[in-house]
Scaffold this motif. Structure first.
Motif, PDB file in Angstrom:
ATOM      1  N   ARG A  72       0.843  -1.197   0.000  1.00 27.83           N
ATOM      2  CA  ARG A  72       0.000   0.000   0.000  1.00 27.83           C
ATOM      3  C   ARG A  72       0.874   1.241   0.000  1.00 27.83           C
ATOM      4  O   ARG A  72       1.977   1.219   0.538  1.00 27.83           O
ATOM      5  CB  ARG A  72      -0.900  -0.005   1.238  1.00 27.83           C
ATOM      6  N   PRO A  73       0.386   2.335  -0.575  1.00 21.68           N
ATOM      7  CA  PRO A  73       1.172   3.574  -0.555  1.00 21.68           C
ATOM      8  C   PRO A  73       1.487   3.977   0.880  1.00 21.68           C
ATOM      9  O   PRO A  73       0.673   3.828   1.780  1.00 21.68           O
ATOM     10  CB  PRO A  73       0.256   4.594  -1.218  1.00 21.68           C
ATOM     11  N   GLY A  74       2.682   4.476   1.068  1.00 17.47           N
ATOM     12  CA  GLY A  74       3.101   4.901   2.394  1.00 17.47           C
ATOM     13  C   GLY A  74       4.606   4.810   2.531  1.00 17.47           C
ATOM     14  O   GLY A  74       5.323   4.514   1.574  1.00 17.47           O
ATOM     15  N   PRO A  75       5.102   5.040   3.741  1.00 19.15           N
ATOM     16  CA  PRO A  75       6.550   5.053   3.931  1.00 19.15           C
ATOM     17  C   PRO A  75       7.218   3.706   3.683  1.00 19.15           C
ATOM     18  O   PRO A  75       8.340   3.648   3.168  1.00 19.15           O
ATOM     19  CB  PRO A  75       6.734   5.491   5.387  1.00 19.15           C
ATOM     20  N   THR A  76       6.558   2.613   4.019  1.00 19.86           N
ATOM     21  CA  THR A  76       7.169   1.302   3.800  1.00 19.86           C
ATOM     22  C   THR A  76       7.309   1.018   2.312  1.00 19.86           C
ATOM     23  O   THR A  76       8.327   0.496   1.864  1.00 19.86           O
ATOM     24  CB  THR A  76       6.339   0.199   4.482  1.00 19.86           C
ATOM     25  N   ARG A  77       6.313   1.385   1.527  1.00 17.80           N
ATOM     26  CA  ARG A  77       6.397   1.182   0.078  1.00 17.80           C
ATOM     27  C   ARG A  77       7.515   2.033  -0.523  1.00 17.80           C
ATOM     28  O   ARG A  77       8.274   1.563  -1.370  1.00 17.80           O
ATOM     29  CB  ARG A  77       5.061   1.505  -0.584  1.00 17.80           C
ATOM     30  N   ARG A  78       7.632   3.276  -0.064  1.00 20.41           N
ATOM     31  CA  ARG A  78       8.710   4.134  -0.570  1.00 20.41           C
ATOM     32  C   ARG A  78      10.079   3.542  -0.226  1.00 20.41           C
ATOM     33  O   ARG A  78      10.980   3.534  -1.065  1.00 20.41           O
ATOM     34  CB  ARG A  78       8.578   5.549   0.000  1.00 20.41           C
ATOM     35  N   THR A  79      10.219   3.043   1.004  1.00 28.18           N
ATOM     36  CA  THR A  79      11.488   2.427   1.398  1.00 28.18           C
ATOM     37  C   THR A  79      11.769   1.200   0.542  1.00 28.18           C
ATOM     38  O   THR A  79      12.909   0.982   0.103  1.00 28.18           O
ATOM     39  CB  THR A  79      11.461   2.044   2.893  1.00 28.18           C
ATOM     40  N   GLN A 137      10.440  -2.348   9.443  1.00 22.26           N
ATOM     41  CA  GLN A 137       9.059  -2.002   9.120  1.00 22.26           C
ATOM     42  C   GLN A 137       8.231  -3.257   8.836  1.00 22.26           C
ATOM     43  O   GLN A 137       7.053  -3.299   9.150  1.00 22.26           O
ATOM     44  CB  GLN A 137       9.013  -1.045   7.920  1.00 22.26           C
TER      45      GLN A 137
END
Length: 164
Positions: A72-79, A137
């Motif tokens: 899902r979109p969010g900080p974990t996906r960006r990382t 995460q």
């Protein structure tokens, strides 16, 4: 974010990434030894070690894409995206080095190829750093102790009490 590919509850991609990074580091060391005057076969060993690392990197990359599929979109996906991009950059630079060396006599290394390998390992180091953040995460529901806390149960034999 939950990894689809797991082994006994742990995400598999961080485990797979250690193989190409370690093999790339070994390839760079063999090539450095070749460049500074070691035996010529070290260049060949470095080349074939890099080729093996590229195969391992492809497998780790596939596992990374599977993990990103449901993220899902969010900080974990960006990382996770940055982690995979850093590993992709490392692998792409080693592909370039291998292509240059494929037609070289005895597949020997040069100062330029070793410099590119060191740059690639720098990108890989960023990937390792991002990978540690990603594992933290991922493992939000971990119940067993982590880090040095995990050694607490092992460090004291059963039946022996700690005295103050």
């Amino acid at each position: 974010m939950e990894s689809r590919l797991r082994v006994q509850g742990h995400p598999i991609q961080p485990m797979l990434v250690t193989f190409p990074f370690g093999l790339f580091a070994c390839a760079a060391l063999f090539d450095l030894a070749d460049v500074v005057g070691g035996p010529a076969f070290l260049g060949q060993v470095g080349y074939w070690t890099a080729v093996a690392a590229l195969v391992a990197a492809a497998l780790a990359g596939i596992a990374g894409m599977v993990d990103l599929w449901d993220a899902r979109p969010g900080p974990t996906r960006r990382t996770a995206i940055l982690f995979n991009l850093a590993n992709l950059l490392m692998a792409a630079l080693f592909v370039l080095v291998c292509l240059v060396r494929a037609h070289a006599p005895e597949r020997g290394a040069t100062g330029g190829t070793v410099a590119v390998e060191v740059l690639a390992l720098g990108a890989g180091a960023v990937g390792v750093w991002l990978g540690t953040r990603l594992v933290q995460q991922f493992d939000t529901r971990r119940t067993e102790p982590a880090g040095l806390d995990a050694l607490g149960a092992v460090s004291r034999p059963a039946g022996i009490r700690r005295t103050a």
